[in-house]
Motif scaffolding. Structure first.
Motif, PDB file in Angstrom:
ATOM      1  N   ALA A 186     -17.243   4.715  -8.796  1.00 15.77           N
ATOM      2  CA  ALA A 186     -16.807   3.618  -7.857  1.00 15.77           C
ATOM      3  C   ALA A 186     -15.749   4.108  -6.908  1.00 15.77           C
ATOM      4  CB  ALA A 186     -16.478   2.387  -8.756  1.00 15.77           C
ATOM      5  N   LYS A 187     -14.769   4.537  -7.714  1.00 15.19           N
ATOM      6  CA  LYS A 187     -13.336   4.921  -6.939  1.00 15.19           C
ATOM      7  C   LYS A 187     -13.631   6.083  -6.018  1.00 15.19           C
ATOM      8  CE  LYS A 187      -9.972   3.400 -10.162  1.00 15.19           C
ATOM      9  NZ  LYS A 187      -9.016   3.852 -11.308  1.00 15.19           N
ATOM     10  N   THR A 188     -14.405   7.015  -6.313  1.00 14.44           N
ATOM     11  CA  THR A 188     -14.721   8.078  -5.342  1.00 14.44           C
ATOM     12  C   THR A 188     -15.534   7.610  -4.085  1.00 14.44           C
ATOM     13  OG1 THR A 188     -14.918   9.584  -7.006  1.00 14.44           O
ATOM     14  CG2 THR A 188     -15.838  10.429  -4.904  1.00 14.44           C
ATOM     15  N   HIS A 189     -16.615   6.820  -4.295  1.00 13.63           N
ATOM     16  CA  HIS A 189     -17.319   6.206  -3.428  1.00 13.63           C
ATOM     17  C   HIS A 189     -16.628   5.390  -2.256  1.00 13.63           C
ATOM     18  CE1 HIS A 189     -20.770   4.365  -1.322  1.00 13.63           C
ATOM     19  NE2 HIS A 189     -20.405   2.956  -1.673  1.00 13.63           N
ATOM     20  N   TYR A 190     -15.637   4.493  -2.837  1.00 14.47           N
ATOM     21  CA  TYR A 190     -14.966   3.674  -2.061  1.00 14.47           C
ATOM     22  C   TYR A 190     -13.439   4.291  -1.793  1.00 14.47           C
ATOM     23  CZ  TYR A 190     -18.402  -0.226  -1.953  1.00 14.47           C
ATOM     24  OH  TYR A 190     -19.437  -0.836  -1.741  1.00 14.47           O
ATOM     25  N   GLY A 191     -13.419   5.456  -2.131  1.00  7.74           N
ATOM     26  CA  GLY A 191     -12.087   6.313  -1.788  1.00  7.74           C
ATOM     27  C   GLY A 191     -11.420   5.841  -0.450  1.00  7.74           C
ATOM     28  N   GLU A 192     -11.941   5.799   0.508  1.00 10.33           N
ATOM     29  CA  GLU A 192     -11.229   5.515   1.943  1.00 10.33           C
ATOM     30  C   GLU A 192     -10.455   4.324   1.902  1.00 10.33           C
ATOM     31  OE1 GLU A 192     -13.627   4.020   5.165  1.00 10.33           O
ATOM     32  OE2 GLU A 192     -15.425   4.754   4.088  1.00 10.33           O
TER      33      GLU A 192
ATOM     34  N   SER B  99      -8.712   3.051  -0.876  1.00  6.26           N
ATOM     35  CA  SER B  99      -7.872   3.037  -2.159  1.00  6.26           C
ATOM     36  C   SER B  99      -6.610   2.411  -2.046  1.00  6.26           C
ATOM     37  CB  SER B  99      -7.760   4.595  -2.678  1.00  6.26           C
ATOM     38  OG  SER B  99      -7.358   5.326  -1.565  1.00  6.26           O
ATOM     39  N   GLU B 100      -6.169   2.230  -0.767  1.00  4.03           N
ATOM     40  CA  GLU B 100      -4.735   1.711  -0.348  1.00  4.03           C
ATOM     41  C   GLU B 100      -4.969   0.177  -0.050  1.00  4.03           C
ATOM     42  OE1 GLU B 100      -1.841   3.472  -1.126  1.00  4.03           O
ATOM     43  OE2 GLU B 100      -3.386   5.159  -1.449  1.00  4.03           O
ATOM     44  N   LYS B 101      -6.247  -0.190   0.051  1.00  7.63           N
ATOM     45  CA  LYS B 101      -6.370  -1.603   0.658  1.00  7.63           C
ATOM     46  C   LYS B 101      -6.203  -2.651  -0.660  1.00  7.63           C
ATOM     47  CE  LYS B 101      -8.501  -0.290   4.677  1.00  7.63           C
ATOM     48  NZ  LYS B 101      -9.882   0.058   4.686  1.00  7.63           N
ATOM     49  N   PRO B 102      -5.457  -3.833  -0.241  1.00  5.43           N
ATOM     50  CA  PRO B 102      -5.419  -4.648  -1.420  1.00  5.43           C
ATOM     51  C   PRO B 102      -6.678  -5.203  -2.124  1.00  5.43           C
ATOM     52  CG  PRO B 102      -5.407  -5.666   0.958  1.00  5.43           C
ATOM     53  CD  PRO B 102      -5.417  -4.338   1.221  1.00  5.43           C
ATOM     54  N   PHE B 103      -7.993  -4.980  -1.655  1.00  5.76           N
ATOM     55  CA  PHE B 103      -9.110  -5.325  -2.344  1.00  5.76           C
ATOM     56  C   PHE B 103      -9.538  -4.577  -3.163  1.00  5.76           C
ATOM     57  CE2 PHE B 103     -10.268  -4.225   2.081  1.00  5.76           C
ATOM     58  CZ  PHE B 103     -11.229  -3.061   1.900  1.00  5.76           C
ATOM     59  N   PHE B 104      -9.033  -2.949  -3.120  1.00  7.12           N
ATOM     60  CA  PHE B 104      -9.771  -1.938  -3.525  1.00  7.12           C
ATOM     61  C   PHE B 104      -9.882  -2.358  -5.477  1.00  7.12           C
ATOM     62  CE2 PHE B 104      -9.323   2.261  -5.962  1.00  7.12           C
ATOM     63  CZ  PHE B 104     -10.526   2.974  -5.197  1.00  7.12           C
ATOM     64  N   GLY B 105      -9.020  -2.863  -6.088  1.00  8.25           N
ATOM     65  CA  GLY B 105      -9.148  -3.096  -7.520  1.00  8.25           C
ATOM     66  C   GLY B 105     -10.451  -3.982  -7.580  1.00  8.25           C
ATOM     67  N   GLU B 106     -10.187  -5.003  -7.041  1.00  7.10           N
ATOM     68  CA  GLU B 106     -11.367  -6.159  -7.386  1.00  7.10           C
ATOM     69  C   GLU B 106     -12.830  -5.704  -6.813  1.00  7.10           C
ATOM     70  OE1 GLU B 106     -11.266  -9.927  -4.974  1.00  7.10           O
ATOM     71  OE2 GLU B 106      -9.433  -9.991  -5.747  1.00  7.10           O
ATOM     72  N   LEU B 107     -12.841  -4.650  -5.694  1.00  6.44           N
ATOM     73  CA  LEU B 107     -13.998  -3.856  -5.446  1.00  6.44           C
ATOM     74  C   LEU B 107     -14.605  -2.974  -6.461  1.00  6.44           C
ATOM     75  CD1 LEU B 107     -16.299  -3.239  -2.858  1.00  6.44           C
ATOM     76  CD2 LEU B 107     -14.460  -1.777  -1.889  1.00  6.44           C
TER      77      LEU B 107
END
Ligand code: UDP
Length: 148
Positions: free
Chosen positions: A45-51, A53-61
């Motif tokens: 999940a973290k690799t797929h949405y790597g771009e 990673s700095e956004k506020p919604f990243f953890g929830e995503l």
């Protein structure tokens, strides 16, 4: 022939929309060359949405994508990256036209049913990340003669 990566997210699988979405893909004339129901590790999940990673919604995503099974697909066809994005709709379901998957089934950006690669380069990267080579099947669809 161009390939793209589509992934029905846990909300789409959980709401029983896999058949409905696959039907739209097949009806359009797109060939499914890879498909699997799978759970997503935190790493994937973290690799797929790597771009993001700095956004506020990243953890929830990441929590959302790992919260239940997803249905991952590799699709093949002429111009299929752009056509896939058109079928999916805009990121925000509120801005997605009726007739698109997000426009017909989604209500919020956080639960927008499906992912689709946004360029040929990201499609190549995502296919390599989610699928092994032997999971992608080369075969002929007899209907192709009526699509192209
Ligand atoms: N997302 C979110 N909140 C936002 C923006 C995006 O939860 O404010 C999620 C949403 O699930 C989206 C994903 O992050 O599909 C990736 O965002 P992107 O901008 O890449 O949109 P997509 O390519 O999925 O349309």
């Amino acid at each position: 022939m161009e390939k793209t990566f589509l992934m029905i997210k846990p909300d789409g699988v959980g709401r029983g929309l896999v058949g409905e979405i696959v039907k739209r893909i097949e009806n359009k004339g797109i060939k499914i060359v890879g498909a699997k129901l799978m759970t997503v590790s935190e790493d994937l999940a973290k690799t797929h949405y790597g771009e993001h990673s700095e956004k506020p919604f990243f953890g929830e995503l990441v929590d959302f994508i790992t919260s239940g099974p997803v249905f991952a697909m590799v699709l093949e066809g002429e111009n299929v990256v752009e056509i896939g994005r058109t079928l999916v709709g805009k990121t925000n379901p509120a801005e997605s036209a009726p007739g698109t998957i997000r426009g017909d089934y989604g209500m919020t950006v956080g639960k927008n049913i499906i992912h689709g690669s946004d360029s040929v380069a990201s499609a190549e990267k995502e296919i390599a990340l989610w699928f092994k080579e032997e999971e992608i099947i080369d075969y002929n669809l007899v209907t192709a003669a009526w699509v192209y």
